[in-house]
Design a protein around this motif. Structure first.
Motif, mmCIF file in Angstrom:
data_model
loop_
_atom_site.group_PDB
_atom_site.id
_atom_site.type_symbol
_atom_site.label_atom_id
_atom_site.label_comp_id
_atom_site.label_asym_id
_atom_site.label_seq_id
_atom_site.Cartn_x
_atom_site.Cartn_y
_atom_site.Cartn_z
ATOM 1 N N ALA A 1 27.696 -74.733 -24.171
ATOM 2 C CA ALA A 1 27.446 -75.625 -23.041
ATOM 3 C C ALA A 1 27.598 -74.905 -21.707
ATOM 4 N N ARG A 2 28.451 -73.866 -21.671
ATOM 5 C CA ARG A 2 28.684 -73.110 -20.429
ATOM 6 C C ARG A 2 27.666 -71.980 -20.246
ATOM 7 N N GLY A 3 26.831 -71.728 -21.262
ATOM 8 C CA GLY A 3 25.788 -70.721 -21.108
ATOM 9 C C GLY A 3 26.015 -69.420 -21.848
ATOM 10 N N ILE A 4 26.843 -69.436 -22.888
ATOM 11 C CA ILE A 4 27.105 -68.237 -23.705
ATOM 12 C C ILE A 4 26.396 -68.392 -25.056
ATOM 13 N N GLY A 5 25.696 -67.361 -25.476
ATOM 14 C CA GLY A 5 25.052 -67.352 -26.782
ATOM 15 C C GLY A 5 25.547 -66.189 -27.614
ATOM 16 N N LEU A 6 25.555 -66.336 -28.936
ATOM 17 C CA LEU A 6 26.027 -65.274 -29.835
ATOM 18 C C LEU A 6 25.089 -65.125 -31.014
ATOM 19 N N VAL A 7 24.566 -63.924 -31.190
ATOM 20 C CA VAL A 7 23.828 -63.549 -32.398
ATOM 21 C C VAL A 7 24.816 -62.774 -33.256
ATOM 22 N N PRO A 8 25.386 -63.394 -34.323
ATOM 23 C CA PRO A 8 26.473 -62.750 -35.070
ATOM 24 C C PRO A 8 25.996 -61.612 -35.954
ATOM 25 N N GLU A 9 26.952 -60.790 -36.401
ATOM 26 C CA GLU A 9 26.606 -59.625 -37.209
ATOM 27 C C GLU A 9 26.159 -60.004 -38.618
ATOM 28 N N ASP A 10 26.714 -61.095 -39.167
ATOM 29 C CA ASP A 10 26.376 -61.522 -40.520
ATOM 30 C C ASP A 10 25.290 -62.589 -40.434
ATOM 31 N N ARG A 11 24.052 -62.141 -40.392
ATOM 32 C CA ARG A 11 22.923 -63.056 -40.199
ATOM 33 C C ARG A 11 22.833 -64.091 -41.307
ATOM 34 N N LYS A 12 23.044 -63.676 -42.532
ATOM 35 C CA LYS A 12 22.843 -64.578 -43.665
ATOM 36 C C LYS A 12 23.849 -65.721 -43.679
ATOM 37 N N HIS A 13 25.127 -65.421 -43.425
ATOM 38 C CA HIS A 13 26.171 -66.426 -43.563
ATOM 39 C C HIS A 13 26.557 -67.113 -42.255
ATOM 40 N N GLN A 14 26.248 -66.506 -41.115
ATOM 41 C CA GLN A 14 26.729 -67.048 -39.850
ATOM 42 C C GLN A 14 25.631 -67.437 -38.872
ATOM 43 N N ALA A 15 24.373 -67.121 -39.182
ATOM 44 C CA ALA A 15 23.323 -67.371 -38.185
ATOM 45 C C ALA A 15 22.197 -68.258 -38.679
#
Length: 525
Positions: free
Chosen positions: A350-364
């Motif tokens: 909501a504050r404008g932070i995005g995260l592309v995590p390292e574990d694409r399969k389980h976390q993204a």
């Protein structure tokens, strides 16, 4: 990594011969006239971009799919397995990137599952199983107790159990699909040494990897596929197989073109995210987990900040703390000059932070859902009408824009995201955050499991994001990647910052020295 010499055990006669192999699906030709061979006692690299046909070829060899045309012979006899069980019986075992071990069973039970040695009374001979397990795992340098549950092993040790299971089947050809993707550098070196040892014992290995440095060092020969066709064979000569030559075969153009960055870079703006004295609490249930110990860091608008460090340095822990996924013990953060202390990822988003995590399969990704749903999940408020009903036409329109801008290769918005290549999955995740127009985008291991051509595309996308004024934090285990995309680079060790320099002044040697730098706290411990 020390380059191995050519295998003295390599046979002059091919063990496996694939001749003019083809595989067609409805509307798609996955393999078209592919021919290759593998000899006993050699490591053959099978390389190619995502979608080149590698996975289809592995499925055919493992007995999971039949070919549409062509022939295969193994040890001089026709080879057309109807199932993976039949393939294993013939001496060909495939070890996939996603390990197939059962975590709740022991090492011995996993190795001998379905074929445990029996006593004279028809009961499982546990003593014999443990004895045979010790002998098998010793061949791969594993000293673990056979009764240890697999869940208690590291990823590298589990990989060795998979290899040990293959050896227990008297395998003559072991196919390894991305075996090093989740390993540390030390674990990779150990695995490659074991591969060299097995090669010396006369075992044939087919090695599938996106890490071209490893293929160059360990493989006696490489076979390259491109768009389902054979792009060429290359053999070790006096030294390692040249990586630029491999890349050119894979993508059809010179390696120098792939990493060409825009000549004009926008000057970074004001500080967007400021971190001061950030620490994270120690978890009594995980006493060896990495904690942050007073991190100071600034990330500016329109800048790509590279964060480099060895595994266990605290890079991912810092990303999770900034994203509100892990608690903060002390310290402060500001976002565009205002106090920032996210209570959850929802708050951070909501504050404008995005995260592309390292574990694409389980976390993204949501693997069983379509691309459209995966794309819009972080921006539902943007696409929802007054009554909370999704405006699907607008949702599709925006996805179509990013599909074109990021060159996302997909059949339709309804296609399941797990049907895309790793590079295209990563692009969908990046598009997900662009739909929210973030102030800061954290990208953890942006090209893990992504082929070399898609890597260059992802790098270009990161540069384009920074040109839009987004502050981009890139975390990567690959120093060439950090050097390729960053404007400024910060190094970490043991949860603390150890150095900083402009990317224009950085080299791999300088960064490694900073990543291994002993902190003041370690020196006085």
């Amino acid at each position: 990594m020390v380059a191995p010499t050519a295998s003295p055990a390599a046979s002059a006669e091919p063990l496996l011969v694939i001749d003019n192999l083809g595989k067609r699906f409805v509307g798609v030709t996955a393999l078209d006239g592919v021919s290759l061979d593998v000899r006993a006692g050699e490591v053959l690299g099978l390389l190619g971009e995502n979608g080149a046909g590698k996975s289809t070829l592995l499925k055919i060899l493992s007995g999971a799919q039949p070919p549409s045309s062509g022939t295969i012979t193994f040890d001089g006899a026709p080879y057309a397995p109807a199932s993976p069980i039949e393939a294993k019986a013939r001496g060909i075992v495939t070890i996939y990137q996603e390990l197939s071990l059962i975590p709740t069973l022991s090492v011995a039970e996993n190795i001998f599952i379905g074929r445990a040695p029996l006593s004279g009374l028809g009961l499982v001979d546990w003593r014999a199983m443990r004895r045979e397990t010790r002998a098998i795992i010793a061949r791969v340098g594993l000293t673990t107790d056979p009764e240890t549950p697999v869940s208690a092993l590291s990823v590298a040790e589990q990989q060795l159990v998979e290899i040990a299971r293959a050896l227990s089947l008297s395998s003559r050809l072991i196919i390894m699909d991305e075996p090093t993707s989740a390993l540390t550098e030390a674990e990779v070196a150990r695995l490659l040494a074991i591969m060299s040892r097995l090669r010396g014992e006369g075992v044939a290995i087919m090695f599938v990897t996106h890490r071209l440095e490893e293929a160059s060092q360990i493989c006696d020969r490489v076979t390259v596929l491109r768009d389902g066709r054979l792009a060429g064979h290359m053999a070790r000569d006096a030294g390692p197989i040249p990586i630029p030559a491999i890349i050119e075969r894979m993508v059809g153009r010179a390696a120098s073109e792939l990493y060409a960055r825009p000549t004009e870079r926008h000057a970074p703006g004001d500080t967007r995210l400021a971190i001061r004295g950030l620490t994270t609490p120690r978890n009594p249930e995980a006493p060896n987990a990495i904690t942050l110990g007073g991190v100071d860091l600034d990330i500016r608008a329109g800048e790509i900040l590279g964060l480099a460090g060895l595994v266990g340095s605290g890079r991912t822990e810092l990303a999770r703390a900034v994203f509100g996924a892990d608690p903060v013990a002390s310290g402060s953060m500001t976002l565009d000059g205002a106090a920032y202390a996210p209570s959850s990822p929802h708050d951070a988003i909501a504050r404008g932070i995005g995260l592309v995590p390292e574990d694409r399969k389980h976390q993204a990704i949501f693997a069983a859902l379509g691309i459209l749903t995966n794309f819009s999940v972080a921006a539902l408020s943007r696409f929802a009408g007054p009554l909370g009903i999704m405006r699907e036409r607008e949702e599709r329109r925006v996805l179509a824009e990013y599909r074109k801008a990021l060159s996302i290769r997909m059949a339709s918005p309804e296609q399941r995201i797990d049907g895309l290549s790793g590079g295209n999955q990563q692009k969908v995740i990046v598009a997900r955050w662009l739909a929210r127009d973030p102030k800061v985008l954290i990208v953890d291991e942006p090209t893990r499991g992504v082929d070399v051509g898609a890597k260059a595309e992802v790098h270009q996308i990161l540069v384009q994001l920074a040109s839009r004024g987004i502050a981009v934090l890139v975390i990567s285990s690959e120093l060439p990647e950090i050097l390729a995309v960053s404007d400024r680079i910060v190094t970490m060790r043991q949860g603390r910052i150890t150095g900083e320099m402009p990317a224009s002044e950085a080299t791999e040697e300088k960064l490694m020295a900073l990543m291994a730098l002993e902190t003041r706290e370690e020196a006085t411990a």
